[in-house]
Scaffold this motif. Sequence first.
Motif, mmCIF file in Angstrom:
data_model
loop_
_atom_site.group_PDB
_atom_site.id
_atom_site.type_symbol
_atom_site.label_atom_id
_atom_site.label_comp_id
_atom_site.label_asym_id
_atom_site.label_seq_id
_atom_site.Cartn_x
_atom_site.Cartn_y
_atom_site.Cartn_z
ATOM 1 N N MET A 185 -8.615 42.993 12.074
ATOM 2 C CA MET A 185 -7.861 42.254 11.076
ATOM 3 C C MET A 185 -6.976 43.151 10.204
ATOM 4 S SD MET A 185 -8.395 39.035 11.527
ATOM 5 C CE MET A 185 -8.274 39.499 13.248
ATOM 6 N N ASP A 186 -7.271 44.458 10.179
ATOM 7 C CA ASP A 186 -6.414 45.367 9.410
ATOM 8 C C ASP A 186 -5.258 45.909 10.238
ATOM 9 O OD1 ASP A 186 -7.681 47.086 11.137
ATOM 10 O OD2 ASP A 186 -8.626 48.317 9.594
ATOM 11 N N GLY A 187 -5.139 45.453 11.504
ATOM 12 C CA GLY A 187 -4.049 45.878 12.359
ATOM 13 C C GLY A 187 -4.365 47.073 13.230
ATOM 14 N N SER A 188 -5.536 47.654 13.074
ATOM 15 C CA SER A 188 -5.897 48.808 13.898
ATOM 16 C C SER A 188 -6.244 48.352 15.316
ATOM 17 C CB SER A 188 -7.085 49.555 13.297
ATOM 18 O OG SER A 188 -8.225 48.701 13.201
ATOM 19 N N ILE A 189 -5.860 49.142 16.287
ATOM 20 C CA ILE A 189 -6.103 48.815 17.691
ATOM 21 C C ILE A 189 -7.495 49.290 18.106
ATOM 22 C CG2 ILE A 189 -5.391 49.281 20.072
ATOM 23 C CD1 ILE A 189 -2.524 49.432 19.060
ATOM 24 N N VAL A 190 -8.256 48.385 18.702
ATOM 25 C CA VAL A 190 -9.588 48.716 19.196
ATOM 26 C C VAL A 190 -9.502 49.254 20.619
ATOM 27 C CG1 VAL A 190 -11.900 47.832 19.684
ATOM 28 C CG2 VAL A 190 -10.606 46.940 17.727
ATOM 29 N N ARG A 191 -8.756 48.551 21.459
ATOM 30 C CA ARG A 191 -8.624 48.993 22.847
ATOM 31 C C ARG A 191 -7.451 48.277 23.503
ATOM 32 N NH1 ARG A 191 -12.516 45.564 26.732
ATOM 33 N NH2 ARG A 191 -12.864 43.758 25.411
ATOM 34 N N ARG A 192 -7.005 48.824 24.598
ATOM 35 C CA ARG A 192 -5.947 48.237 25.408
ATOM 36 C C ARG A 192 -6.582 47.566 26.613
ATOM 37 N NH1 ARG A 192 -0.604 51.656 27.318
ATOM 38 N NH2 ARG A 192 0.474 49.976 28.453
ATOM 39 N N LEU A 193 -6.229 46.305 26.872
ATOM 40 C CA LEU A 193 -6.865 45.547 27.945
ATOM 41 C C LEU A 193 -6.066 45.554 29.237
ATOM 42 C CD1 LEU A 193 -8.192 44.348 25.242
ATOM 43 C CD2 LEU A 193 -8.746 42.381 26.661
ATOM 44 N N THR A 194 -4.750 45.677 29.159
ATOM 45 C CA THR A 194 -3.923 45.756 30.365
ATOM 46 C C THR A 194 -3.022 46.971 30.252
ATOM 47 O OG1 THR A 194 -2.141 44.366 29.454
ATOM 48 C CG2 THR A 194 -3.920 43.242 30.658
ATOM 49 N N ALA A 195 -2.606 47.501 31.396
ATOM 50 C CA ALA A 195 -1.785 48.712 31.376
ATOM 51 C C ALA A 195 -0.739 48.659 32.479
ATOM 52 C CB ALA A 195 -2.661 49.956 31.534
ATOM 53 N N ASN A 196 0.462 48.225 32.085
ATOM 54 C CA ASN A 196 1.645 48.322 32.948
ATOM 55 C C ASN A 196 1.573 47.509 34.235
ATOM 56 O OD1 ASN A 196 2.959 50.237 31.194
ATOM 57 N ND2 ASN A 196 1.475 51.738 31.935
ATOM 58 N N ALA A 197 0.641 46.571 34.331
ATOM 59 C CA ALA A 197 0.594 45.696 35.510
ATOM 60 C C ALA A 197 1.407 44.440 35.218
ATOM 61 C CB ALA A 197 -0.847 45.337 35.851
ATOM 62 N N GLY A 198 2.723 44.578 35.186
ATOM 63 C CA GLY A 198 3.586 43.461 34.874
ATOM 64 C C GLY A 198 3.595 43.152 33.389
ATOM 65 N N ILE A 199 4.287 42.072 33.019
ATOM 66 C CA ILE A 199 4.311 41.585 31.640
ATOM 67 C C ILE A 199 3.061 40.749 31.417
ATOM 68 C CG2 ILE A 199 5.545 40.093 30.031
ATOM 69 C CD1 ILE A 199 8.130 40.931 31.451
ATOM 70 N N ASN A 200 2.312 41.015 30.332
ATOM 71 C CA ASN A 200 1.050 40.347 30.061
ATOM 72 C C ASN A 200 1.102 39.695 28.686
ATOM 73 O OD1 ASN A 200 -0.622 41.502 32.462
ATOM 74 N ND2 ASN A 200 0.367 43.284 31.526
ATOM 75 N N VAL A 201 1.011 38.360 28.663
ATOM 76 C CA VAL A 201 1.214 37.604 27.420
ATOM 77 C C VAL A 201 0.267 36.401 27.373
ATOM 78 C CG1 VAL A 201 3.654 38.266 27.202
ATOM 79 C CG2 VAL A 201 3.037 36.232 28.523
ATOM 80 N N SER A 202 0.310 35.686 26.247
ATOM 81 C CA SER A 202 -0.337 34.374 26.047
ATOM 82 C C SER A 202 -1.836 34.382 26.316
ATOM 83 C CB SER A 202 0.335 33.313 26.933
ATOM 84 O OG SER A 202 1.702 33.203 26.657
ATOM 85 N N PRO A 203 -2.616 35.248 25.645
ATOM 86 C CA PRO A 203 -4.061 35.241 25.860
ATOM 87 C C PRO A 203 -4.733 34.017 25.250
ATOM 88 C CG PRO A 203 -3.498 36.733 24.082
ATOM 89 C CD PRO A 203 -2.199 36.259 24.670
ATOM 90 N N SER A 204 -5.829 33.582 25.879
ATOM 91 C CA SER A 204 -6.635 32.465 25.376
ATOM 92 C C SER A 204 -8.096 32.750 25.703
ATOM 93 C CB SER A 204 -6.195 31.139 26.007
ATOM 94 O OG SER A 204 -7.035 30.073 25.594
ATOM 95 N N PHE A 205 -8.944 32.818 24.680
ATOM 96 C CA PHE A 205 -10.358 33.109 24.879
ATOM 97 C C PHE A 205 -11.108 31.915 25.451
ATOM 98 C CE2 PHE A 205 -9.922 36.691 21.904
ATOM 99 C CZ PHE A 205 -10.786 37.614 22.491
ATOM 100 N N SER A 206 -12.124 32.201 26.278
ATOM 101 C CA SER A 206 -13.108 31.183 26.618
ATOM 102 C C SER A 206 -13.935 30.901 25.365
ATOM 103 C CB SER A 206 -14.019 31.663 27.751
ATOM 104 O OG SER A 206 -14.765 32.802 27.353
ATOM 105 N N PRO A 207 -14.578 29.723 25.272
ATOM 106 C CA PRO A 207 -15.309 29.383 24.047
ATOM 107 C C PRO A 207 -16.378 30.400 23.658
ATOM 108 C CG PRO A 207 -15.039 27.449 25.419
ATOM 109 C CD PRO A 207 -14.553 28.601 26.228
ATOM 110 N N ASP A 208 -17.014 31.032 24.633
ATOM 111 C CA ASP A 208 -18.058 32.006 24.312
ATOM 112 C C ASP A 208 -17.523 33.423 24.143
ATOM 113 O OD1 ASP A 208 -17.483 32.778 26.899
ATOM 114 O OD2 ASP A 208 -19.476 32.357 27.698
#
Length: 383
Positions: free
Chosen positions: A226-249
């Motif tokens: 919430m303070d804007g700090s990055i925890v980790r990167r989930l994708t790396a250069n495998a195309g354009i990656n956008v519009s994430p949506s979490f599963s309920p759990d």
Amino acid sequence: FQDLNRPGEIQKTGRDLAMLTGKALDFHGFLKTIPPESYGGMQDANWTTLGADYVILGQYVITGDNVNLELRLQDVSEGKMIFGRKFSMHRNQSKKTVLKYCDQVIEKLTGNPGVSTTKIAFVSDRTGNKEIFLTDIFGDSVRQVTRHKFLSLAPRLSPNVSRMAYTSYHRGNANLYITDLSQDKTTKAISRRVGLNMAPAWSPDGRSMLVTLSKDGNPDLYQMNMDGSIVRRLTANAGINVSPSFSPDGSQVAFVSDRSGVPQIYIMDYNSGSTNRLTYQGNENTTPAWSPDGQWIAYTAKHEGSYQLFKISPKGSAPIQLTSSGGDHEAPSWSPDSRQLVFSRTVGNAKKLYAIFHNGQEMRQLFSLDGNQITPQWSNRID
């Protein structure tokens, strides 16, 4: 609803609260209320003859600015009360109280609370600029949230509906902001990194979010505090990656990537990062939205020349088409009971918000508001 100080008379307060109750129950789609003209709007009607299964009877007393209200849900065939509540409140809280009671009635009848008190966030150009607004499900109480007088996009409400994240270009870059919805003046920038800071998805616990950043050139998904700090990167250069949506759990994430050459929907295991492609039909599948019950992912697909809504099981299956009418249907968002979807529909030059039930039935325009409305998000239930 009967004023106990004026029994046998129809008063405006009682009539308005009863009409609001009927409007809220009808909104859920599986209940239908009997018009008061059919029985004179009085409580001594013969409910059995009218064909009613249930009746909600209310009585109230107004003393100055205070209201004492009693509401009872009764089973007509058995002649007994199923669910009763007594309330004491300020007059300006009476509508909110009635709507909460409606959601409790829905829960008594179905086991799942209703959505009468939920909100819908959206982008509108009614002021001349694209700003973000928030409204109740009826469009009766509309609040302007951003006042940047510039392009604001992608409203995302926190799980407890206390904050809203969004992207704005008013500083010349696509920056990510969070605003506290309890006030109207202060908003906080949490990511001003060069390039895109886009389309956040709140984690179910509200402690972090997934954002699309292009600070290193390629648009990729990052987990951010919430303070804007990055925890980790989930994708790396495998195309354009956008519009994430979490599963309920929170264990999986649906997102869009063009790593196959065209935009398709993928599912990632949130902990391991293991990713599988979900959609294969069509050449443009975008804006995934995971249903709160976890059973479906709704999305936008280019189909026969226009954008239509589909849903697909996250386990993989043949997609089910939900819309087929003229115009473009985009950016679906689920109601918290997983029974309905709100989306934007473009017909000609007009962009308006529509709702449809999860089975693709009864599409209807939700609001008659000035300007265009796009990219809605349906809030969780408000506690």
